[in-house]
Structure formats: structure tokens, C-alpha cells
Design a protein around this motif. Structure first.
Motif: not given
Lengths: 288, 415, 499
Positions: C470-498
Motif C-alpha cells: 500500500q502507498n498512503e501518498r498515492t492512495r493505492t493498495m494491492v490485495v491478493t486475488k483470493n482476498g479481493h472478493d472479501d474486500v469488495k464485499k466489505f467495500w460495498k457494505r461500507y460505502s452503502k453504510g457510510g
């Protein structure tokens, strides 16, 4: 190359005592055939362990010792007759033919000739040295000698035996002893010096079983199997005057013969000894 | 070089050894036969140098003095003289104890004008080898002091009983020595005490060393290269002729048995600690096995050793047996040209071929051997195979004047 | 926020070379039982496939009629080496040499496979009938000596290898081509690939590795591939295997009769003749001579029984009658490697030179010597082709000149290999240079709208341990392929909630 490597091929030399004067053969002359069959089977089983394993068999008769396998004078051409591996058939045939030759050409047994086993072992060591030298560079060969005998201990050959044992220790040759009849104290020392196994066979009928169980494993893998523990050897010397084992003795500085009591003349080398005089305390020299 | 009085050409003149002239082509244009010959001759040279024996000194007390001065860091022997010498010494000590099991060796270092004894006279080679391995990192500075080294050796060797031979072997790389007093006095006292000093010089021959060795009847050699060095060093392994001044006496020795059982009680295995490792940094564990001194019951792990408690020398019967071949050597074999007298060598069963120019025959049993077996028998085995495999041949092996000895041997085997 | 997928670079496929043990393990129980009907196979399996302790166990049980309790068998080995005991037992079970059985009393016991027991005893002690190709035969008037057989075998085998190295050059030169059958096997084994455009075959990376193996391993691997296809040709696998093993126990220099062999076996014999494993003067001839390639089949440098015809040869210089020592090595080493990276090959065989050219830069060629130098470029070129550093090093070691081996054994420095350690290390370093990158599949998250979003998502990803970078300055991060699904779900929940 101090440790034995289990992956290296191994050379086994079997020194077989065929002297007809042995008491065990005098009792049952037919026993020699059984012993011979067991030895051939055992030799072949050694060759079965690894493809590069080598074998040699020396027969020690009352008049001389000769190589039974491999044949020195003529080579036999052997074809397979039954399901046995051709090479094994060759080994068996060579042993039987050469032994028959040796027995038929032997002079008549005078009196109870003892077997010249020590010389036979020396011959085995010469052969082993030659084979080791002829190995290509980088190839190691584990070597060992197995002695199968029904004779008794021979004190006449003490010096030769000792020379053989020390040479074997130096050349890293392991000497195993399989005693058929009598307990062999002198040869036990050899086992101890070279790190070999000693076994007195309780029942001669089961000779092949004993050979396979105790003597077939190479020294490199013996530590991995449960085998009889080494025999404790008593290394005390016997004094030359009374033939008794002694704890403390006097040794002639010239010829190394052992006496239990002080005497002014050494009986073996006829040296006159100086009577021991207590040392006078010498004045200490002060060094600057 | 000093004893060659004939006119010899120096190497910087034209007197080179023209080894290439020795190789000649035979009828077929092959040179392998002539190379074979050269190798055979080199092997035989050593055999012929040996002579029969008379009385030999079996018990030897020898101090090895090692020069640790700056001159030893010269890399003319690879990697440096010092490291090469240490390597040689390890082999030397192992071989020495193999051939002379009841002897004792001590090591003295000549460091920076002082002499330091790093191991006492002892009969166990492992300690010496360990010590040698530990001094590989030694800093080599200064000059050696011959006199100090000899005086140190003298102090201990003086106390050795007269029946044992007293020797000093010096390995010097330096051409100079830095002594506090008059060295000729030291040499005189060495001569009086019958201490035999031999020197191996790694650089050149110097007069004072020559004087020392001549006065004390030692051997002086200056080495040419590494293999010559090994040769010269190993010639000291053979026991020497006993000098007339050496007294023959009966040495009191103990023969401990290695059995665990006590003579009074049966099957009692008592745990005890050994005396040999009392001073070592890693304490030995209590154990039941070991050798007990018959005089004072002190325990030792390995023999031969001199009991520190009562001073008795403890040995096992095989240790004495190792030296017997020096006393009863087998005769040299006679070289006969190959005329198909025999088809194969009696020892190793190798068939004789035309490339073997000569066979070797035992004078007593008339059996033929090949050159490799000849060398093996005389160097290592010390037993003629023909004599030992024919009944009655046994007697040939031993000198006729020791028939008594043979009879005693019959009794010495405990049955 | 966008996501991107990155793709990995293809990894190099390594040549899988099974040994006899693994090959047998992969066969079915039925096949193995049929195989154990042949004494030759039982002997080969005993000698070459099982560990030393297992051999002791088997030979002790050979004369026992009943099953032996497992506790008894375990007591035969010493306690300290219990692990090795277990491995030995395991290998025996895998090869179906023994099987579990229960004896009255409820104890579990080991029972040796009866046909294995019977046939091993026959091979060792005698009895039974002679092996199929060992029928009696009249002596040959013009028998061939061993040198001729060696040359024949090597020339045939080298034809094969030549074809692999340079398939175009074999046409129209003095080297004979190989049969279509052999080409088919090579292609099937994936050692070469057909080029779609012009139909010629090119070497694959496995092919490179195959070329660098020693001859015995090559023959073994090749024959295994052949056996995999032999059923398709109508040959029975069992018969072929039994023939091969019987050949490996024959005597070099002796002729054997091909009378009594079935049609299929005669075809198989012809194939073996082409590969150089046997020699026959004419196709229809009734006698054949096994060559060293056949004898070394199962193990390297096996003791080769030699037929001593002349009496003067008996007990010749270094060998004993009946066996030839390893000193008559098939191919004498010819390579010397120096510490300045120079390679001197004392050979004039085109094949060996072209193999060397795979990873060295050839400088000079003389009639009896070829000089090359190992450079970074030459090694990298080989590495690119799929050869590993280990294979290059083992090839150099196998063919090392006897002088190098002698120098290594006599030197006081105990090095593990006879090659100069500098060269060995450097080759390995050059290989490692290519492995500076490790590739992991991942998904990139960037173009976050706010810092807070980025931080939340990043912390979540690291808490479920799928964050790679991850790089905070450019706001970029890399996630493993397997974890992508989990992170995507979390993001959807978060963006809906937030919101």
C-alpha cells in the motif's frame, strides 16, 4: 572418509576353513557340503544387496590357501540352467569346482595339521588392497572379511594374527568371525580391534540363518539393526614364565617379553638387566 | 650435502637432473613401459633402504620442537611453512603412535626467543593432535631461541629412566637463532645425557645444527620440497638402533583389564569418574566402563597412559604386540626378472603380464609376488603370505635365535 | 476506484524423471502381482527399489512360512533409528511386497507376497524354469567383442540425441536418421515440440534437461515413455517389462537366443535394436547381444558380468573373472573446468560439443580438444532455455576428467564438488539473478475519493491479512486475488453504510 557410507558398494571376502583335521569335520564329514551350500547362498545374498557389491571366497586347507571365487586359473562359462540368476550360478559352480580341485590335489594329511587361517587372512588383505587401488577415482569401497572356522585357537600364529588385525584396522577392513565349534579368544580380539561381529553358532544346522541375520548387514547399517552386543575381551597379558594372566608385570625393554617377577636375565633375548637402584635426588640447577 | 665429497655440479651451473632423458620409447613407439619402470624403481628404492635389525629402542620419549618465528610465515610451502608443518605433524603423530604405541611425545614451541611447552610427554595422541589444531592461528613473530628450547627439553628428559630412548626432533625454518648463553655448553650437556637431537631444516643447512646433530648422533636434513619433507619427517617414525649406553632393564608395567566386573562381587557396575579428564574444561560424565590401574585403582578412559597417582605405566597386550614386527622383521624379497615363473601373484591374485619386468621372491618359501604386494607386505602387513599359509613355514618368519620367544608366545595367549 | 488484474510470467516446467520405485508405485495392484511372477523383476525390485533395512527384513522373512507379527519386525531395528524403520515398512507396503494380515491371537502381522517370495527365492537359490531369453544356444562363430558392442550402442543412442539437438542436420550427413516410431515417442514425451509453421521439431525446455542427464537416466526415462505408449502398439506392458529386466541381468559380450519369443516380443526386440540396447546382425537372426545400455538399465554403473572368452583375459589387470569393475566406465570423463571459467573438453564428438555449446561460449576447436568459456551471457542463454544451474553443474561433474576427480580426492581441502567452488557459486548466482522477482497475483485498488476511505479499506485488508502493498501518498493498495472478493464485499457494505 572416516564414516562408513551406506551407499557405497561393499567387498566381502569369505575365508572358509576347509581343513579336514577340524574336529567338527572329523565327527561329521558330510557337514562340509552343508556348510558349502550355506556359504554359496550367503555370498549370493551379499551380491543381491547392491549392484556393485563384490565377493571373493578363499578356502583355507591344511596345505595351502586358495581362491575359490573368483577363479584364478581358468574361467568357467556358465549358462543359465534354471531360474537362478546366471551370475549366482557362476559363483556356486566356481566355488564347488575349485574346492574339489583343491581337495583332490592336496597331499595326504600328516598329523593334525592346524589351519593356517592367519595366512589366509593376510592373503585376503592383499587382495582387498589391490581391488581398492583399482577403483576409479572418487569411488569408495567398504571392505570386510568374514571368517568361518571350526578350528581352535592357534597360539603359534599369534604374531601373524596381530599383524593382520593391525593392518586391517589401518586399512579400515572389518573382520567378522563365525565360530562353528570352539570359542576363539584370539580372533575375538581381532573383532574388537577392527569393529566386527563375533558369533559362536549354537546350532550348525541353522548356519545360513545365522549368517543372514547377523553377518549379512554391512557395517554401515549395523547400527540401525538390533544385533548381538560386542563381546568383552580381556586384554591382559600372560607372563612368559608361568603362563598366568597378570595385572602388573615387568617388561624387557629390548624384546618386550613379559615377566611376573624381576629376574636378572631375560630368558628370550638373553640381555643382562641392571638391578634397579633408587634414583639419587639430583641437585636442582638454578637458572638465571 | 656436506658429506658429498665428490665434485658435484651446482644447480645454477648446468647440473640439472635430466629426467626427460630417462623416458625412452620401446620397439612399438610406446612410452608406457618405460614410465612403468620408473615408477617401479621409485617404489623399490624405499624398500631397499631398510636393513635388518638388531636391538632397537622401543620405548621412545621424543620432544618435537617447532619453530614459530617469522621465517615460518614464508609461503614457499603451501599455504605457509607453518600451516604445512602443522598438517604434516598431525599425520606424523598418528603414524608415530601407530608404530610405537608405548612411546611418549611432547611438543615445545619456540616463540619469540622463548620456549613454551604446550603438551607434556604423554602417550595418547588425541591430545597432541587437538593442541596442534588449536595453534593454527598463532602469530608468528620474532626469532627462535635454540638454547631455550633445548634447555626446556633437557629439564624433562633428564628425569626419564635410562632404558627409554630420549630424543628431540627440531623443525626449523629460520636460519638464525637468538640465545642467552653459550650454546656449546647446552650441546655438551645434551651429549652427556644421551639425548639424541635431530633437525629438519626448512631453509638451508647451518653449521651449528650440523654440529649439534653430529655431537648427539642425530639426523640432519634440509628439505627440497613437500614430498621430500614428508619423507624426511617420516623416517623418524622407525625405531632407532639401541645405543650401547642405553641400559636394558625390566620396566614395571600394569595391564588393566577392561572388564566391569569386580573380582569380589559379580555384576557390579560402579560409576566413577576418570583421572584423565580431571583437568579438562568439559567434565566427563560418570561411567561404568574404563580401565582401572591395578596398583591404585584409578580409572582411565584410554590407554596407554602413565598413571598420575602411582606412576605406573599402563598398557594393553596389543600395544606391545604392535611393536613386535620391528623386532622380527621379514626378510627383503629378492628381485628376479620375469620369465613366466608363475602365472599370478600369490598375494593379490593379479596375473603377471609382460609389463612386469621383475617378480619378487621370498627367500624362505620361494613364492613370487608382484611389486605392489611386496611394498604392502613390507610396509604394512609384515607377514609373508607364503610362509604363513604353509604349515611349518611359520618358523621361517622368526629369527632362529628366538625360538624361546616362540615358545613363550604359546603361553601368552590366554585360553 | 478501479481494479486491475496482473498476470504472472510462465514458470519453467521441470523434467519429471521417475525412478523404478515410483514407477512401480504408480502401477495398479493387478499389474504388480503379474510382474512378480518373473524372478528377474523380483530380483531387480529387491536390489534397487527398497532401502537397506527393508532388504534385511525381507530376507529374514523369506524362509518363514507364516505371517510375522508387526511387533517382532519392529524389534529387529534398533530403537534409535525408529524413523528409518517406519520408512522401510512403508516402502515395502507401497510396492506390495508385503501386506497386513492378522494371525490368531488378534495381533497384526506382515505377510510376504507369496509370488514375490517364491520368485525371489528362485532367482537367488535356483529352481524353477529358466528365463525366456536364456534358452541354450550354440556358440557363435563370429561373436562380437565388447568394444564393438559399446561402440554400436553409443552410436545408436547418439543418433537419437543428435536428432534432438539438431533435427535438420541429421538429414544428408553421415549420421543416420531415426525411425518415425522414435520421433513419435520423443514428441509424446514432450521432449520436442512440433513447430506448426514448418512442421519441424524444436527442443523444449524438458528436452534440454533431458540432454544434460547422464546416459543411464536418459535411457531409463526414454524407455519409460516408450512403455507408456506400448499398450497402444499392442505390446503387453508386463512382457516388455519382464524382457527389459531379464536383459539387465544378462552377461555382456554373450549372445542369447531369440527363439521361443512371441511375435510381440520380437517386435519389441527390433525396437530395442534401434535404440541401441541390443545388437543383432540381421533382422531375422536368431541370436542377439545385449549392450551396456541394457545392462545399466536399472542402476548406474551396475556390475556388468563379462564373458571372458580368452583365458589371457581372465583376471586381467584390474578386474576379476566374471565381473567387470567400474573402471571400464562407459564414457570416460573429458571435461576440465578451471578457476578462470575456462572449459576444456577433450572430445571430438559433435554431440558433446553441441551440448557444451548450450551453456558455454566456444572459443577454439582442435581435433581432440575444444575450449570454451563460461560467461554470464552463455549461462543466461541456457537458463532462458529452461535448464537449471543444478543441471549444468551436475553435467560438468558427471563428465569430469579423471584428473579432476583425482585432484579433488587427493587435496586436503574437503570440497563438496570437484569443480572449482568459485565457478559453481557463480553459476548459481547467475541463476538467482533471474529470480529477483517473485510474482504474486493481485488486484490493485486506486483512485480513492477520500483519505478516510482508503485508510479504512486498507486496515480492513491488513486485518484479514490479504494486503500485499500500500502507498498512503498515492492512495493505492494491492490485495491478493483470493482476498479481493472479501474486500469488495466489505467495500460495498461500507460505502452503502457510510453514504
Amino acid at each position: 572418509m572416516n564414516e562408513l557410507n551406506a551407499d557405497d558398494p561393499s567387498l566381502l571376502v569369505i575365508a572358509l576353513d576347509t581343513n579336514p583335521s577340524q574336529s567338527i569335520l572329523k565327527r561329521k564329514p558330510n557337514l562340509l557340503t552343508n556348510i558349502l551350500n550355506s556359504i554359496s547362498a550367503f555370498g549370493n545374498s551379499h551380491l543381491m544387496q547392491k549392484p556393485q557389491n563384490k565377493l571373493a571366497v578363499i578356502g583355507c586347507h591344511h596345505h595351502t590357501s586358495k581362491f575359490l571365487y573368483p577363479s584364478t586359473d581358468k574361467s568357467l562359462e556358465v549358462r543359465q540352467i534354471d531360474g537362478q540368476y546366471e551370475y549366482f550360478t557362476l559363483v556356486e559352480k566356481s566355488i564347488k569346482t575349485n574346492l574339489a580341485d583343491m581337495i583332490t590335489n592336496a597331499p595326504k594329511v600328516a598329523s593334525n595339521n592346524e589351519s593356517m587361517l592367519a595366512g589366509c587372512l593376510a592373503m585376503a588383505l592383499c587382495y582387498i588392497t589391490r581391488i581398492k587401488k583399482s577403483q576409479p577415482p572418487g569411488c569408495n569401497l567398504n571392505t570386510r572379511i568374514l571368517v568361518i572356522t571350526g578350528s581352535e585357537d592357534s597360539a603359534h600364529q599369534y604374531m601373524t594374527y596381530m599383524n593382520v588385525f593391525f593392518t586391517a584396522q589401518k586399512e579400515k577392513v572389518v573382520i567378522d568371525i563365525c565360530a562353528l565349534d570352539n570359542t576363539l579368544v584370539l580372533l575375538q580380539q581381532g573383532c574388537d580391534i577392527t569393529g566386527g561381529q563375533y558369533l559362536k553358532v549354537p546350532q550348525i544346522e541353522g548356519l545360513l540363518e545365522y549368517l543372514l541375520w547377523i553377518f549379512l548387514p554391512d557395517p554401515a547399517i549395523r547400527s540401525k539393526l538390533a544385533l548381538p552386543p560386542p563381546v568383552k575381551v580381556d586384554y591382559r597379558a600372560a607372563c612368559f614364565c608361568h603362563r598366568e594372566l597378570i595385572d602388573i608385570g615387568f617388561v624387557c625393554s629390548v624384546c618386550l617379553s613379559i615377566f611376573c617377577k624381576f629376574s636378572p636375565i631375560c630368558t628370550t633375548c638373553s640381555t643382562v638387566f641392571k638391578v634397579p637402584v633408587p634414583l639419587k635426588p639430583k641437585k636442582k640447577k638454578i637458572k638465571t | 650435502m656436506a658429506d658429498d665429497d665428490e665434485i658435484r655440479e651446482y644447480r645454477w651451473e648446468t647440473g640439472y637432473e635430466k629426467t626427460w632423458e630417462e623416458i625412452r620409447e620401446d620397439n612399438n613407439g610406446l612410452i608406457s613401459g618405460s614410465i612403468h619402470d620408473i615408477i617401479q624403481k621409485a617404489k623399490r628404492k624405499r624398500q631397499e633402504a631398510k636393513k635388518g635389525s638388531s636391538r632397537l629402542g622401543m620405548m621412545r620419549h621424543i620432544y618435537i620442537m617447532l619453530d614459530c618465528s617469522e621465517a615460518m610465515s614464508i609461503p614457499d610451502l603451501k599455504p605457509t611453512r607453518f600451516l604445512n608443518t602443522l598438517k604434516m605433524l598431525q599425520l606424523f603423530i598418528e603414524e608415530f603412535f601407530d608404530q610405537n604405541p608405548i612411546s611418549q611425545v611432547g611438543i615445545i614451541l619456540l616463540k619469540n626467543k622463548k620456549a613454551e611447552k604446550i603438551t607434556e610427554l604423554a602417550g595418547n595422541y588425541k591430545n597432541h593432535v587437538k593442541m596442534i589444531q588449536s595453534i593454527t592461528k598463532l602469530n608468528l613473530v620474532g626469532e627462535p631461541s635454540l638454547q631455550n628450547g633445548l634447555e626446556t627439553a633437557l629439564q624433562t628428559l633428564r628425569m626419564i629412566p635410562a632404558h627409554a630412548s630420549r630424543e628431540v626432533l627440531m623443525i626449523l625454518g629460520s636460519l638464525t637463532t637468538c640465545d642467552p648463553g653459550d650454546i656449546t655448553e647446552t650441546i655438551q650437556s645434551l651429549k652427556q645425557e644421551n639425548i639424541r637431537c635431530s633437525v629438519i631444516s626448512l631453509s638451508a643447512e647451518t653449521r651449528i645444527m650440523r654440529y649439534l646433530t653430529t655431537q648427539t648422533h642425530g639426523i640432519y636434513s634440509a628439505i627440497l620440497d613437500e614430498s621430500h619433507y614428508k619423507d624426511q619427517l617420516f623416517q623418524h617414525i622407525e625405531p632407532l638402533q639401541a645405543t650401547n649406553t642405553q641400559e636394558c632393564s625390566l620396566i614395571k608395567m600394569g595391564f588393566p583389564h577392561g572388564l566391569v566386573q569386580d573380582s569380589n562381587k559379580k555384576d557390579v557396575s560402579m560409576m566413577s569418574m576418570c583421572m584423565c579428564h580431571l583437568d579438562s574444561s568439559e567434565p566427563r560424565k560418570l561411567s561404568t566402563t574404563g580401565y582401572f590401574c591395578p596398583q591404585c585403582q584409578a580409572k582411565y578412559c584410554e590407554l596407554p597412559v602413565e598413571c598420575v597417582v602411582c606412576g605406573l605405566t599402563l598398557v594393553l597386550a596389543p600395544h606391545l604386540a604392535r611393536s613386535y614386527h620391528h623386532l622380527f622383521p621379514i626378510a627383503n624379497f629378492i628381485e628376479v626378472p620375469y620369465e613366466k615363473q608363475s602365472t599370478h601373484c600369490f598375494g593379490c591374485q593379479r596375473p603377471f603380464q609382460d609389463i612386469d619386468k621383475s617378480l619378487y621372491q621370498c627367500p624362505k618359501c620361494r613364492i613370487f609376488y608382484c611389486i605392489d604386494c611386496d611394498i604392502f607386505i613390507h610396509d604394512t602387513l609384515h607377514t609373508c603370505i607364503g610362509c604363513s599359509t604353509t604349515p611349518g613355514g611359520q618358523k621361517h618368519q622368526i629369527h632362529s635365535d628366538s625360538n624361546n620367544y616362540q615358545k613363550s608366545f604359546n603361553n601368552s595367549v590366554h585360553l | 476506484m478501479t481494479t486491475k488484474k496482473t498476470s504472472p510470467i510462465k514458470n519453467v516446467v521441470h523434467l519429471e524423471c521417475k525412478n523404478l520405485h515410483e514407477y512401480l508405485k504408480s502401477q495398479t495392484a493387478q499389474v504388480i502381482t503379474k510382474l512378480y511372477e518373473y524372478p528377474a523383476i523380483c530380483l531387480a525390485v529387491y536390489r534397487d527399489c527398497i532401502p537397506d533395512i527393508a532388504k534385511q527384513f525381507v530376507i529374514r522373512m523369506l524362509f518363514v512360512e507364516q505371517a510375522v507379527p508387526q511387533a517382532v519386525v519392529s524389534s529387529w531395528g534398533s530403537q534409535i533409528y525408529a524413523k528409518e524403520n517406519l520408512e522401510a515398512c512403508k516402502s515395502l507396503t507401497e510396492l506390495k511386497i508385503w501386506a497386513e494380515a492378522s494371525i490368531p491371537g488378534g495381533l497384526s502381522a506382515w505377510n510376504l507376497n507369496p509370488s514375490f517370495k517364491r520368485n525371489l527365492k528362485i532367482a537367488w537359490l535356483g529352481g524353477g524354469s529358466s528365463w525366456s531369453m536364456f534358452n541354450s544356444i550354440e556358440s557363435d562363430a563370429k561373436s562380437r567383442d565388447i568394444n564393438f558392442l559399446d561402440q554400436y550402442a553409443m552410436s545408436r543412442w547418439n543418433c537419437l540425441l543428435h536428432y534432438m539437438v539438431d533435427s535438420n542436420a541429421s538429414k544428408g550427413s553421415e549420421i543416420e536418421g531415426i525411425s518415425v516410431d522414435a520421433v513419435r515417442i520423443i514428441l509424446h514425451a514432450n521432449l520436442m515440440k512440433r513447430n506448426e509453421q514448418d512442421g519441424s521439431s524444436i527442443l523444449t525446455s524438458q528436452g534440454f534437461q533431458f540432454l544434460l542427464m547422464d546416459t543411464q537416466s536418459q535411457v531409463w526415462h526414454f524407455m519409460l515413455q516408450y512403455l507408456n505408449t506400448c499398450e497402444q502398439r499392442g505390446l503387453s506392458l508386463i512382457e516388455c517389462l519382464s524382457m527389459l529386466f531379464q536383459l539387465s541381468f544378462s552377461t555382456l559380450g554373450r549372445d542369447y537366443s531369440s527363439e521361443g519369443l512371441s511375435e510381440n516380443m520380437l517386435t519389441f526386440l527390433q525396437h530395442l535394436r534401434e535404440f541401441g540396447l541390443v545388437y543383432q546382425r540381421k533382422r531375422k537372426e536368431k541370436r542377439f547381444f545385449p549392450t551396456r545400455l541394457a545392462l545399466n538399465f536399472t542402476t548406474k554403473n551396475a556390475v556388468v558380468s563379462e564373458n571372458i572368452v580368452n583365458e589371457s583375459n581372465a583376471f586381467n589387470k584390474t578386474t576379476t573373472a566374471g565381473i567387470v569393475g567400474d573402471d571400464n566406465k562407459y564414457e570416460k570423463g573429458y571435461i576440465i573446468v578451471e578457476t578462470n571459467y575456462r572449459v576444456y573438453a577433450y572430445t571430438d564428438s559433435k554431440l558433446q560439443i553441441s551440448l557444451l555449446a548450450l551453456f558455454t561460449e566456444l572459443l577454439y576447436r582442435f581435433p581432440n580438444v575444444t575450449v570454451g568459456v563460461i560467461t554470464r551471457d552463455s549461462i543466461r542463454q541456457a537458463l532462458r532455455g529452461g535448464i537449471t544451474a543444478r543441471q549444468i553443474i551436475s553435467y560438468l561433474e558427471q563428465h569430469a576428467h579423471p584428473k579432476m576427480i583425482e585432484a579433488a580426492t587427493n587435496s586436503t581441502l574437503k570440497t563438496s564438488s570437484m569443480l572449482p567452488p568459485t565457478v559453481v557459486d557463480q553459476i548459481k548466482l547467475w541463476e538467482n539473478e533471474r529470480n529477483r522477482f517473485s510474482f504474486i497475483d493481485g488486484v490493485v485498488y486506486n483512485q480513492f475519493l477520500s483519505e478516510a476511505d482508503f485508510i479504512t479499506l486498507r486496515d480492513y485488508a491488513s486485518s484479514i491479512e490479504v494486503l500485499l502493498w500500500q502507498n498512503e501518498r498515492t492512495r493505492t493498495m494491492v490485495v491478493t486475488k483470493n482476498g479481493h472478493d472479501d474486500v469488495k464485499k466489505f467495500w460495498k457494505r461500507y460505502s452503502k453504510g457510510g453514504g
